[in-house]
Design an enzyme around this catalytic site. Structure first.
Site, PDB file in Angstrom:
ATOM      1  N   HIS A 103       1.069  -1.414  -0.309  1.00 50.04           N
ATOM      2  CA  HIS A 103       0.175   0.046   0.012  1.00 50.04           C
ATOM      3  C   HIS A 103       0.653   1.351  -0.010  1.00 50.04           C
ATOM      4  O   HIS A 103       0.448   2.619  -0.273  1.00 50.04           O
ATOM      5  CB  HIS A 103      -1.150   0.071   1.425  1.00 50.04           C
ATOM      6  CG  HIS A 103      -2.167  -0.743   0.868  1.00 50.04           C
ATOM      7  ND1 HIS A 103      -2.399  -2.125   0.378  1.00 50.04           N
ATOM      8  CD2 HIS A 103      -3.548  -0.451   0.881  1.00 50.04           C
ATOM      9  CE1 HIS A 103      -3.606  -3.048   0.377  1.00 50.04           C
ATOM     10  NE2 HIS A 103      -4.430  -1.043   0.758  1.00 50.04           N
ATOM     11  N   LYS A 133     -10.375  -7.482   7.806  1.00 45.85           N
ATOM     12  CA  LYS A 133     -11.073  -7.708   8.762  1.00 45.85           C
ATOM     13  C   LYS A 133     -10.885  -6.661  10.133  1.00 45.85           C
ATOM     14  O   LYS A 133     -10.027  -6.299   9.767  1.00 45.85           O
ATOM     15  CB  LYS A 133     -10.766  -9.019   9.385  1.00 45.85           C
ATOM     16  CG  LYS A 133      -9.231  -9.062  10.107  1.00 45.85           C
ATOM     17  CD  LYS A 133      -8.832 -10.120  11.117  1.00 45.85           C
ATOM     18  CE  LYS A 133      -7.248  -9.676  11.456  1.00 45.85           C
ATOM     19  NZ  LYS A 133      -7.288  -9.610  12.746  1.00 45.85           N
TER      20      LYS A 133
END
Lengths: 281, 183
Positions: B40, B105
């Protein structure tokens, strides 16, 4: 004096790394089953069913239970009548981790430089080793493959002594609420009260090694464990943070004498993938 | 997952995204990319610098996952989701650049839910810690970017009926109890 070869340690650690990652201990599976039976929401049941199926698949097909195969944390109880030959104990443990993770196709998750993402050591070494001298001529090894997601939600507080049990419960509940689904509930909470800054943190991790749900031997501490788990399960965080009463499978508490000015409290958060294995040499 | 899960073929369309609501059970089939912390950081740096990316973000689905190595006879090792909140600072930028859904999650920062509503995107949830189970829905895996990052490299996965829940929908809705309505 009993001689133990360092290669025996290496071999034992390698086996523990693989066994821990493929076989969720039966006490944890049993706790997940009980949680599944008690769960009232559909989403909680679905998730707990998935986790039980995951444990079965991992064991039967030898796929790691979780892709985060953890940092290898090794507690060593070294008998003072052991004479270790063939190399130093830390190197022997690291060699075991290297062998276990490589041969077991486990994920290397250790960065040599915490600030440089491109420095993965490639073999999951070094392990975190906690060495304690005990009586006898044996070596006992406890290995925890500890995932990062739950470790990240752990905390340590230097409370005011007069905060007492109430302050301890409040701090833990707040933390678990804040963490929500991030640490992969249902959780096992290792809690230490007393000691000092570093002692509390270590004891909180050690508390996780106890067989699941076995209460503290001291009645008062067992009662505090009960109080904490009831408060945590009343938060409604639930499996994966999606709601329900199944936030924690167990709370294990350890206590240690401390300075009269202090009340250190450490919380080590363990996800449902509580991968612990032990062996005695 | 429950039997009423909705089957979705990737790439996602704006229509399908608009129909989904937080809490819906969904099965994804098609191509998704793995990317986590380090990838990222690099993707967003490259976007800011106007450099070419190793993958086409337009219409893509990003899975926050760093799998275990594949044993010889398998496509991939364990492959469950990692904690999404660590990618929160990067996610709005990637949604703006064309990412249609992320899979991970746990709860995320408000800015991610806002970005989902603003750009018409989704945050999907896979069961954390179910790495062995989720690997069974992955038919193919190939490293397609940042190979030097090892487990954190970008992988293109072909999934079949991969089970997820809608965490944040494109209308500001959230699956997490206690999340307030967006203003």
């Amino acid at each position: 004096m009993r001689e133990i070869q360092s290669s025996q340690i290496t071999k034992a650690v390698a086996e523990l790394c693989q066994c821990a990652n493929y076989e969720l201990p039966e006490d944890v599976v049993e706790a997940l089953r009980r949680s599944r039976e008690a769960a009232t929401s559909q989403v909680a049941r679905t998730i707990l069913d998935q986790l039980l199926e995951n444990a079965r698949l991992a064991r039967d097909e030898r796929i790691p239970y979780c892709q985060d195969t953890g940092l290898a944390v090794v507690f060593v109880e070294l008998g003072q009548d052991v004479h270790l030959v063939g190399g130093d104990i830390y190197a022997a443990i690291d060699a075991g981790v290297r062998q276990g993770y490589e041969e077991g196709y486990l994920r290397p998750s250790v960065l040599a430089d915490p600030l440089d993402r491109a420095t993965n050591t490639g073999d999951n070494t070094p392990a975190i080793v906690h060495l304690r001298m005990v009586r006898g001529d044996e070596i006992k090894l406890h290995l925890a493959a500890k995932g990062g997601g739950s470790e990240n939600m752990s905390a340590l507080w230097m409370l005011t002594p007069t905060d007492g049990a109430e302050g301890i419960v409040a701090a833990i509940v707040e933390r678990i609420q804040e963490a929500g689904g991030k640490p992969c509930p249902p959780l096992i909470l290792g809690v230490a009260i007393g000691g000092n800054f570093e002692k509390a943190a270590l004891l909180a991790k050690e508390a996780l090694l106890r067989p699941l749900g076995q209460p503290n031997d001291e009645r008062q501490l067992a009662e505090l464990e009960q109080r904490i788990i009831e408060a945590v399960n009343a938060t409604g965080v639930g499996p994966m943070g999606l709601g329900g009463g199944e936030t924690a499978l167990a709370v294990h508490l350890l206590s240690h004498p401390c300075h009269l000015a202090s009340l250190p409290v450490a919380l080590n958060v363990q996800c449902h993938a509580a991968r612990h294995q032990s062996v005695t040499i | 997952m429950s039997s009423e899960a909705r089957q979705i073929k990737l790439p996602l369309t704006a229509d399908v995204i608009a129909q989904l609501r937080a809490g819906d059970s969904v099965r994804l089939s098609g191509a998704i990319y793995t990317a986590r912390d380090a990838a990222h950081q690099r993707l967003v740096s490259a976007l800011e610098a106007g450099q070419q990316l190793p993958i086409d973000l337009d219409g893509s689905v990003i899975y926050y996952c760093g799998p275990t190595p594949a044993p010889p006879e398998r496509v991939i090792g364990a492959a469950g989701p990692t904690t999404s909140s660590r990618m929160d600072t990067f996610a709005p930028r990637l949604y703006a650049a064309g990412v249609q859904a992320t899979i991970g999650k746990g709860q995320r920062a408000l800015q991610v839910r806002r970005a989902c509503r603003k750009h018409g995107c989704l945050y999907l949830i896979a069961t954390g810690g179910a790495g062995a189970l989720l690997s069974r829905f992955i038919m193919h895996a190939k490293v397609v970017g940042y190979v030097d990052l090892g487990p954190e490299a970008i992988r293109k996965l072909t999934v079949a009926e991969f089970p997820v829940l809608v965490g944040y929908d494109a209308h500001g809705g959230s699956i997490f109890p206690g999340d307030e309505d967006l203003d």
